[in-house]
Scaffold this active site. Structure first.
Site, PDB file in Angstrom:
ATOM      1  N   ARG A   1     -43.976   1.058   6.513  1.00  0.00           N
ATOM      2  CA  ARG A   1     -45.319   0.513   6.627  1.00  0.00           C
ATOM      3  C   ARG A   1     -46.277   1.607   6.151  1.00  0.00           C
ATOM      4  NH1 ARG A   1     -47.589  -1.423  12.406  1.00  0.00           N
ATOM      5  NH2 ARG A   1     -47.588   0.844  12.631  1.00  0.00           N
TER       6      ARG A   1
ATOM      7  N   MET B   1     -60.652 -25.750  23.090  1.00  0.00           N
ATOM      8  CA  MET B   1     -61.415 -24.521  22.827  1.00  0.00           C
ATOM      9  C   MET B   1     -61.904 -23.854  24.111  1.00  0.00           C
ATOM     10  SD  MET B   1     -64.659 -23.946  20.311  1.00  0.00           S
ATOM     11  CE  MET B   1     -63.798 -24.490  18.849  1.00  0.00           C
TER      12      MET B   1
ATOM     13  N   TYR C   1     -56.019 -33.643  23.823  1.00  0.00           N
ATOM     14  CA  TYR C   1     -55.951 -33.963  22.391  1.00  0.00           C
ATOM     15  C   TYR C   1     -54.544 -34.393  21.986  1.00  0.00           C
ATOM     16  CZ  TYR C   1     -60.459 -31.756  21.384  1.00  0.00           C
ATOM     17  OH  TYR C   1     -61.781 -31.441  21.322  1.00  0.00           O
TER      18      TYR C   1
ATOM     19  N   LYS D   1     -56.616   1.581  20.562  1.00  0.00           N
ATOM     20  CA  LYS D   1     -57.134   0.763  19.445  1.00  0.00           C
ATOM     21  C   LYS D   1     -57.309  -0.683  19.917  1.00  0.00           C
ATOM     22  CE  LYS D   1     -52.395   0.041  18.009  1.00  0.00           C
ATOM     23  NZ  LYS D   1     -51.233   0.687  17.384  1.00  0.00           N
TER      24      LYS D   1
HETATM   25  C1  LIG Z   1     -50.268   1.126  18.319  1.00  0.00           C
HETATM   26  C2  LIG Z   1     -49.549   2.393  18.092  1.00  0.00           C
HETATM   27  C3  LIG Z   1     -48.850   3.037  19.127  1.00  0.00           C
HETATM   28  C4  LIG Z   1     -48.696   2.445  20.516  1.00  0.00           C
HETATM   29  O1  LIG Z   1     -47.677   1.485  20.533  1.00  0.00           O
HETATM   30  P1  LIG Z   1     -47.273   0.749  21.913  1.00  0.00           P
HETATM   31  O2  LIG Z   1     -46.096  -0.048  21.533  1.00  0.00           O
HETATM   32  O3  LIG Z   1     -48.432  -0.075  22.299  1.00  0.00           O
HETATM   33  O4  LIG Z   1     -46.983   1.825  22.879  1.00  0.00           O
HETATM   34  C5  LIG Z   1     -48.295   4.272  18.856  1.00  0.00           C
HETATM   35  N1  LIG Z   1     -48.398   4.833  17.634  1.00  0.00           N
HETATM   36  C6  LIG Z   1     -49.040   4.235  16.619  1.00  0.00           C
HETATM   37  C7  LIG Z   1     -49.105   4.905  15.297  1.00  0.00           C
HETATM   38  C8  LIG Z   1     -49.616   3.001  16.802  1.00  0.00           C
HETATM   39  O5  LIG Z   1     -50.250   2.401  15.790  1.00  0.00           O
END
Ligand SMILES: *Cc1c(COP(=O)(O)O)cnc(C)c1O
Length: 355
Positions: free
Chosen positions: A129, A299, A251, A35
């Site tokens: 969550r 930036m 800055y 992702k």
């Molecule tokens: C992002 C995610 C992972 C991977 O987690 P890492 O800490 O990057 O290994 C695994 N399971 C779910 C459901 C996630 O959202």
């Protein structure tokens, strides 16, 4: 002249890191988590690299999954947050995707779906969550079972990255009893659990961060686990100047030179995803020598202390993080986690690959 800011992705490091996953969890299947554009490495690039090694890919949205199908990725792809609206269900089926189901809003459309979609029922074992609470699982399984032949179960750990955290065993227990009555494969482990909690390996592991060669444990680096950092973020010096003692840099006069010193300007800034909180003291590598950022990142540029590199000149290479300078260390200086740094560089970076 092209702006020298660039991200180099080492494809063979990613492949080798997946082999580390296999060695840690030899009896499980691997859902490679890609992702957030493959944690900033390029989602299609990482999926292409791992297509023959991973058993499935995990993504956050239908868009990401469709981009992979368009890139020719035929492997199983799992939508980790499931459909966001009921009208995504048709496309999920048409593209042969698998999906997590974590809320009652998704159960209706999925149980109405005419096609057989492989499902991952997500259980909230304590992170609070996403997912169904353990008492809800029975009803959800009954609603979904008739239509969808493949039903698997997953949960996510809140604190696997903390050593000896009691909540891991509590979540394991809660998940185990919630699904005890059902067949079907199970998945629990993120990278931290792959590395540190073998009791969580189950049928499928879901590593993300470790595939990119980075440690999920605070204060440790991926190399300690045999991982190879896959991302190098690089640029060059575009200016070198002498600043008098007491002179300020950048800055807000955020850095005052304690003595007459040379300061370098690097073509990389928060507009490229560099953390603005990475103030004076953040490590950076100039012409192969480790030095520090001084002042605040702007930036497109940041300023560096050239006292350790008296011969530094315009055009000299700069590494912001990579194998020679762990992103884990930069993250600590920037008061963030390496996950965030990796994801942010994709904003406008120019990518190169090496194998
Ligand atoms: C992002 C995610 C992972 C991977 O987690 P890492 O800490 O990057 O290994 C695994 N399971 C779910 C459901 C996630 O959202």
């Amino acid at each position: 002249m092209t702006r020298p800011a660039r991200v180099i992705v080492n494809i063979s490091a990613v492949k080798a890191n997946l082999q580390v996953v296999r060695r840690c969890a030899p009896h499980t299947r691997v859902m490679a988590i890609i992702k957030a554009d493959g944690y900033g490495h390029g989602i299609a690039r990482i999926a292409g690299a791992l297509e023959h090694q991973a058993d499935a890919f995990g993504v956050a949205s239908l868009d990401e999954a469709l981009a992979l199908r368009k890139a020719g990725i035929a492997r199983s792809i799992v939508l980790l947050e499931g459909p966001f609206t009921a009208n995504e269900v048709g496309e999920i089926a048409a593209s042969g995707l698998e999906t997590v189901v974590h809320t009652h809003d998704q159960v209706g459309p999925l149980s109405d779906a005419r096609a057989n979609i492989a499902l991952w029922i997500k259980i909230d074992s304590g992170m609070h969550r996403l997912g169904f609470s353990p008492p809800e699982v029975g009803a959800v399984v009954r609603q979904l079972r008739g239509r969808h032949r493949t039903i698997r179960f997953m949960t996510h750990l809140a604190s696997a990255h903390r050593e000896n955290d009691a909540s891991v065993a509590e979540q394991l227990q809660s998940f185990g009893s919630a699904v005890a009555a059902y067949g079907g494969e199970r998945s629990i482990a993120n990278s931290a659990a792959v590395l540190a909690w073998p009791a969580c390996h189950a049928h499928w592991v879901r590593p993300g961060l470790m595939l990119y060669g980075v440690s999920p444990f605070h204060g440790r680096c991926g190399v300690e686990y045999g991982l190879q950092p896959a991302m190098t973020v690089a640029s060059s010096l575009i200016s070198v100047r002498d600043v008098a003692a007491g002179g300020s840099v950048g800055y807000g006069k955020a850095y005052i030179c304690p003595e007459a010193m040379r300061v370098g300007v690097v073509a990389f800034g928060y507009g490229d995803g560099y953390p603005r909180q990475a103030a004076t003291g953040t490590p950076i590598n100039v012409a192969g020598v480790r030095t520090q950022v001084v002042g605040e990142a702007s930036m497109d540029m940041l300023t560096v202390d050239l006292r350790p590199i008296p011969e530094a000149a315009v055009g000299d290479p700069v590494i912001l993080w990579g194998p020679e300078l762990p992103v884990e260390e930069v993250a600590i200086s920037a008061q963030t986690i390496p996950y965030e740094l990796l994801c942010r560089v994709r904003m406008r970076a120019r990518y190169l690959e090496c194998v």
